[in-house]
Motif scaffolding. Structure first.
Motif, mmCIF file in Angstrom:
data_model
loop_
_atom_site.group_PDB
_atom_site.id
_atom_site.type_symbol
_atom_site.label_atom_id
_atom_site.label_comp_id
_atom_site.label_asym_id
_atom_site.label_seq_id
_atom_site.Cartn_x
_atom_site.Cartn_y
_atom_site.Cartn_z
ATOM 1 N N GLY A 89 6.711 -0.078 1.060
ATOM 2 C CA GLY A 89 7.624 1.061 1.142
ATOM 3 C C GLY A 89 7.508 1.874 2.419
ATOM 4 N N CYS A 90 6.713 1.411 3.386
ATOM 5 C CA CYS A 90 6.515 2.160 4.629
ATOM 6 C C CYS A 90 7.537 1.730 5.683
ATOM 7 N N ARG A 91 7.790 2.618 6.619
ATOM 8 C CA ARG A 91 8.768 2.346 7.669
ATOM 9 C C ARG A 91 8.280 2.930 9.000
ATOM 10 N N ILE A 92 8.709 2.267 10.101
ATOM 11 C CA ILE A 92 8.461 2.771 11.463
ATOM 12 C C ILE A 92 9.812 2.869 12.161
ATOM 13 N N LEU A 93 10.071 4.006 12.785
ATOM 14 C CA LEU A 93 11.281 4.191 13.590
ATOM 15 C C LEU A 93 10.861 4.653 14.981
ATOM 16 N N ALA A 94 11.152 3.847 15.991
ATOM 17 C CA ALA A 94 10.822 4.176 17.386
ATOM 18 C C ALA A 94 12.116 4.339 18.169
ATOM 19 N N ILE A 95 12.285 5.512 18.805
ATOM 20 C CA ILE A 95 13.512 5.810 19.553
ATOM 21 C C ILE A 95 13.142 6.310 20.940
ATOM 22 N N GLY A 96 13.868 5.860 21.952
ATOM 23 C CA GLY A 96 13.617 6.361 23.304
ATOM 24 C C GLY A 96 14.569 5.776 24.327
ATOM 25 N N ASN A 97 14.505 6.324 25.538
ATOM 26 C CA ASN A 97 15.229 5.740 26.665
ATOM 27 C C ASN A 97 14.477 4.505 27.141
#
Length: 789
Positions: free
Chosen positions: A456-464
């Protein structure tokens, strides 16, 4: 009238419908955002939501995107008079920094935030404004004020702070409270009564303005030819062309230091607007205002900034190039920005109480505290006055706690090299958010993976996508990680203002615009890594690697200290003359480096005297015992060095040393440490700068991240087993510009062979040493030849 049974049945139906709606939110973040926060998520944001539900790992390479607030009772100036901030709505008109109406593009809505009382003074008048800690202000620090005063005094004009907004630093209220020394918020942009014929320069005149624009001795906008020969033919040709379109010019010729200065002044009040240098333009406009009866405007001096606790506040965003609007009883320019993120709030709000946690990180503490968690605080506050409040409370320390004290969310900027910051987290539902992910170091990616092992775990990576040689780049690009990450790209061309997607007007106003993209394309060029990353959302195709990783840069700009006083001041000077390159001056005091000034179109003598002015001013401001001026000695820099040395020879008492920085020379061998493995001095200096940034002995004051952009362009390769930095000529050929700011900082921070300096203490005097020598010692000395090298 419905019977009691019918009322009970209707109530039960509404209850179960509401329960079903809330159950649906578990798999519908976009629906939750709309129902709970009133926030519309557009198509690409919905794609991210969908990916978060279906995939364990989501990585997003996005183009460029921000909310500060005033107290609800603070007056904001409108064309019809002051209106309380709490009554401002989208679509209303307020007065911009120049006093002209601008449209309110968006509002944050009312929310609770920590606030400060800002007291300001001008000409004896006192103004008090209540603003949130994250509210942004245009500020002229002491050193900038001193420079403006010098420029104005030399031109014989009063200081008009409203014309110097381009020199202002944008500081939050918290940063304003920590600022030491005098600070001034510039006044509104003054109105100028135009005279003369308005005209647009053609391509040739634009080129002349870039290369020759200046002010004549009377302060008029002019083109300058400096020559020892006869009058250039092009002056007559240009005067003739001006007359043909009805533009009056004045020709002035004078002799100065053996050269003939030929000024062709362009008449009319519009002429200063043609000047490409904003500093020169401000002085030229001050001349016009003086002739029109202005006595100057020295701005609002900040007297004090004190915390006054939490209050209900609101922020507005205005549709103006400078994003400034007037607030307070007397109209003080202030700034705003807007950013939104709702997934963290959705995660905690829709999972069983105590079973979920949100963990966020970013390259700098400011990015953690002032961006994501400030938005979480706003969303939590807004939901609290609606039908569906979120659980617990969110603190100013970036922690989300339930009423029993259990933590369900926190933001951290772990210490450098710390792989264990997030260890010990054991929940069924963990959401790890990596903001500005390109600058997040490898050990944090490892730590995040260690706490997201459950289904049930999640990783969200956002960037330029700035640098492919990072964990962000590897996870987004490499084939071996393709099965692990769902990859989403959001170039500017996919946003609603480009695709025509129907969204609320507020979103159109705050998302990337076509005008911004066109400005970046014209300014940067489509080959520039910044355009490729921040507009096209692609990782630049680089045959070479950047020496400075995003994480190293982020650590160096994360809340640096103020420049040190009472320490040696080192200035790095990267010299240019014409074209796109600029002469840049960087300072390095204690552990802090920053850009002090830059200019183009000046000859070497003028540049040398500008450098000397900066050195004198900073020496006095920082009580520096000595100044080292390190000048790029290649090409035109030799003329600057010669002029500075000639000036030093005329001083009754020396106070500065000039160093000639030869980048192509062999690495210096007399500064301590090994220089093996470096192709030339430039490679050694940049590597030393990188090492100092990593160990904290160089921090950067870089609010607009211009130095950071330049450092990302410092590419290297290994040639014959040695480190080689790409030449400035190669970078200019490839990207249309060279990293002038980075070079200036590298010169300022470079280790150089000093020898004995003023203030050094030796154990013996020369007389004592001479008296202790015997006859054999004197014979040995007499046979010794001392080389200057």
């Amino acid at each position: 009238m419905p019977s009691q049974e019918e009322q009970i049945a209707a109530g039960a139906e509404a209850y179960f419908r509401n329960q079903a709606r809330q159950a649906a939110w578990v798999n519908d973040p976009a629906g939750w955002a709309k129902d709970v926060l009133g926030v519309h998520l557009w198509s690409k944001q919905q794609d991210i939501c969908e990916s978060l539900i279906r995939n364990k790992r989501t990585i997003v390479a996005s183009c460029h995107g921000t909310g500060k607030a005033l107290a609800l009772d603070e007056p904001v100036h409108t064309p019809n008079g002051p209106v309380a901030m709490g009554d401002i709505r989208q679509g209303m008109e307020v007065l911009g920094s120049g006093g002209t109406p601008v449209t309110v593009a968006a509002t944050t809505g009312v929310h609770t935030a920590d606030t400060y009382q800002i007291r300001l003074e001008r000409c004896g008048a006192i103004e008090e404004i209540i603003a949130s800690g994250d509210h942004l202000w245009p500020v002229l620090p002491l050193q900038i004020l001193a420079e403006i005063q010098i420029k104005s005094d030399r031109a014989g004009v009063p200081v008009e702070t409203g014309l110097w907004h381009h020199r202002a630093q944008i500081l939050s209220t918290r940063e304003l409270a920590r600022l030491r020394g005098v600070a001034v918020i510039p006044g509104r942009v003054p109105q100028i009564h135009a005279r003369g014929v308005a005209w647009e320069p053609d391509t040739e005149i634009e080129g002349l303005l870039r290369d020759r624009a200046t002010l004549d001795p009377d302060g008029r906008t002019s083109l300058l030819w400096k020559t020892r020969l006869d009058e250039p033919d092009e002056i007559s040709a240009i005067r003739h062309r001006m007359r043909s379109i009805g533009v009056h010019t004045i020709y002035r010729r004078e002799r100065q230091y053996g050269a003939v200065m030929r000024h062709l002044a362009l008449m009319g009040s519009h002429a200063p607007s043609l000047l490409p240098d904003p500093n020169v333009r401000a002085v030229a406009l001050s001349h016009l205002l003086r002739m029109q009866g202005s006595w100057g405007d020295d701005g609002w001096r900040v007297i004090s900034v004190k915390p006054v606790g939490e209050r209900r506040v609101q922020c507005i965003q205005v549709d103006a190039p400078d994003h400034l609007y007037l607030c307070g009883e007397r109209g003080i320019p202030t700034h705003n920005s807007m950013i939104a993120s709702v997934l963290a709030c959705w995660w905690v709000s829709t999972k069983p109480p105590g079973q979920a946690i949100v963990v966020s990180t970013a390259p700098t503490y400011a990015q953690v505290n002032k961006i994501l968690w400030e938005e979480i605080r706003k969303h939590h506050s807004n939901a609290g006055i609606g039908e569906y409040p979120m659980p617990g409370r969110v603190t100013q320390a970036d922690e989300w706690k339930l009423t029993d004290g259990q933590i369900v969310g926190f933001g951290r900027k772990p210490a450098k090299g710390d792989r264990h910051s997030f260890h010990g987290i054991h929940r069924r539902f963990v959401l790890a958010l990596l903001d500005e992910a390109c600058g997040v170091p490898e050990e944090i990616w490892t730590g995040v993976e260690a706490i997201t092992t459950n289904v049930g775990c999640r990783i969200l990576a956002i960037g330029n996508p700035d640098d492919r040689n990072t964990d962000f780049g590897k996870n987004f690009l490499e084939g071996k990680t393709a099965h692990l990450w769902n990859r989403i790209s959001i170039p500017a061309s996919t946003t609603p203002n480009f695709t025509g997607e129907t969204v609320p007007r507020l979103l159109n106003e705050v998302l990337v615009s076509r005008d911004w993209e066109a400005e970046r394309r014209a300014d940067w060029g489509e080959k520039d890594p910044r355009y490729i990353s921040k507009v096209e959302a692609k990782f630049p195709e680089q045959s070479q690697s950047s020496l400075f990783s995003p994480s190293v840069i982020a650590d160096a700009i994360d809340e640096p200290p103020a420049p040190s006083k009472y320490s040696i001041l080192r200035l790095g000077v990267d010299v240019a003359r014409f074209g796109s390159d600029k002469t840049v001056v960087a300072s390095y005091s204690g552990v802090t480096a920053q850009i002090e000034d830059s200019w183009s179109g000046a000859d070497t003598v003028s540049s040398a005297y500008k450098v000397l002015e900066i050195a004198e001013r900073l020496k006095e401001e920082r009580n520096a015992p000595w100044v080292e001026i390190r000048v790029d000695g290649v090409g035109l820099g030799a003329g600057v060095i010669d002029t500075l040395n000639a000036r030093a020879a005329l001083l009754p008492e020396s106070w500065f040393t000039v160093y000639e920085m030869q980048a192509s020379a062999s690495p210096p061998v007399d500064v301590g440490g090994s220089v093996y493995g470096f192709y030339n001095a430039r490679a050694y200096w940049f590597d030393q700068l990188r090492q100092k940034m990593r160990n904290g002995s160089v921090t950067l004051i870089d609010p607009e991240e211009k130095i950071a952009d330049d450092l990302k362009m410092v590419f290297y390769q290994i040639k014959n087993g040695r480190l080689l930095i790409a030449s400035k000529e190669a970078m200019r050929s490839e990207y249309g510009r060279s990293p002038d700011l980075a070079d200036a900082v590298a010169y300022a921070t470079a280790p150089v062979a000093d020898g004995l300096q003023v203030g050094d203490v030796v154990a013996e005097t020369a007389e004592n040493i001479a008296g202790s020598l015997d006859e054999a010692d004197w014979e040995m000395i007499s046979e010794t030849t001392i080389s200057p090298y």
